[in-house]
Write a protein that holds these residues in place. Structure first.
Motif: not given
Length: 366
Positions: A34, A37-38, A41, A162, A166, A170, A190
């Motif tokens: 996670v 991913y963020y 992204r 993801l 992703g 979402r 998010d």
């Protein structure tokens, strides 16, 4: 109808419990996924300008992270082995250590770190104590290695999907909307997670570049006897260490200062210590203090308090272990965003005139 709904809900709860228990076994790998991913992204979205498919963009993003990191770790490991061998050979540390560690008794010298050197040492029996030690601890070493590989595999797969799916996840979560509260909260979480974690990635890159420039600039001015060894590698490691607040960068530049000062102390060239002191001052001010004061507030997200974020990074590993470094800031963002968006509406709090809930920040309350 109510009985059917109850049975379905009970089945869903059972499935959720089983999935939760399984996920907890790999909480570290999932948390890092996670976090990655963020952090990446926005980079993944930027690659759309090249008209690449989502799967190709995900591969490019992960390769952009994995390949430089692999090269950096490999380069550092090779240099560490070479420098350690030279140090051990110069000061005959094998003989000293053999008096305290039984399995070191036998080797008279450190073999050459080449394929031929290691093979010759193995044929002559010089590596027998090391082979015996590895054999005795094979179960533990195999368990640690397999666990690491499994977690690395899970992290890679989860991060990849993801990045690819992703948006679908979402949209699925946003279906559970109750008076727009859930949608507002999930969208705010998010956006804030992306802002905070992408900011951390930028912070690492910025400090790495600053440290490389500072260390290289110092080497241009300083005499050869007090030059910083491997300034590019040291600067990159300093940037990575900046993920750990308060003590992070210090675990790189303080030992580096000691390594730089040791030769001149042993040679009795005390006058050159002024350059070493200057290097330490550069590291503390230019690499550590100034970026922390200027960059971290700019790259810490839109609503998350900088002080609380630093506490999360500091206390997370203490309470939760290694993965707490990644889990604690995520948990902080999720909690603070809930307090800023959903909680006031659930409690029926009135909004100040002309101010939307998204505009409320922790700083507004002192």
């Amino acid at each position: 109808m109510d009985e059917k709904r109850f049975v379905v809900a009970l089945f869903g709860l059972a499935v959720a419990v089983v999935v939760g228990v399984l996920a907890y076994q790999f909480i570290a790998a999932l948390t890092v996924s996670v976090f990655l991913y963020y952090s990446t992204r926005r980079y993944h979205s930027t690659l759309r300008r090249l008209r690449l498919p989502a799967r190709v963009r995900a591969v490019v993003v992960m390769a952009s992270l994995a390949i430089p990191l692999l090269l950096l770790v490999s380069y550092a490991a090779v240099l560490l082995l070479v420098e350690t061998r030279q140090f051990v050979t110069q000061y005959a540390l094998v003989d000293v250590a053999a008096t305290h560690v039984s399995w070191l008794d036998g080797p008279e010298s450190v073999p050459d770190l080449t394929v031929e050197g290691l093979y010759s040492a193995y044929q002559s029996g010089q590596l027998s104590p090391f082979v015996a030690f590895l054999s005795e601890n094979a179960m533990v070493l195999t368990s640690v290695a397999s666990r690491f590989v499994l977690n690395l595999f899970i992290t890679t797969i989860v991060t990849y999907y993801l990045l690819v799916d992703g948006q679908r996840i979402r949209q699925w979560l946003l279906r559970f909307d109750d008076g727009a509260i859930i949608r507002e909260y999930l969208e705010a979480v998010d956006e804030e997670l992306e802002a905070v974690l992408f900011g951390n990635l930028l912070n690492v890159l910025a400090i790495s570049l600053i440290a490389i420039a500072a260390f290289t600039g110092y080497n241009v001015i300083a005499p050869a006897a007090v030059e910083v060894p491997y300034p590019t590698l040291a600067g990159a490691l300093t940037g990575i260490a900046s993920l750990i607040p308060v003590v992070g960068m210090k675990i790189i530049y303080l030992p580096l200062t000691g390594v730089t000062a040791l030769p001149v102390v042993l040679d009795g060239q005390s006058s050159l210590l002024a350059y070493v002191l200057g290097f330490l001052l550069v590291a503390v001010v230019i690499v550590d203090t100034v970026p922390d004061l200027l960059l971290r507030p700019l790259l810490s997200g839109e609503s998350t308090h900088v002080g609380l974020l630093m506490l999360a990074y500091t206390l997370g590993p203490v309470v939760l272990g290694f993965y707490g470094l990644f889990f604690a800031p995520i948990l902080l963002v999720v909690g603070m965003t809930f307090a800023n968006t959903a909680l006031p509406r659930l409690l029926g709090a009135s909004e100040p005139d002309g101010i939307h809930p998204d505009q409320l920040r922790l700083e507004d309350f002192g």
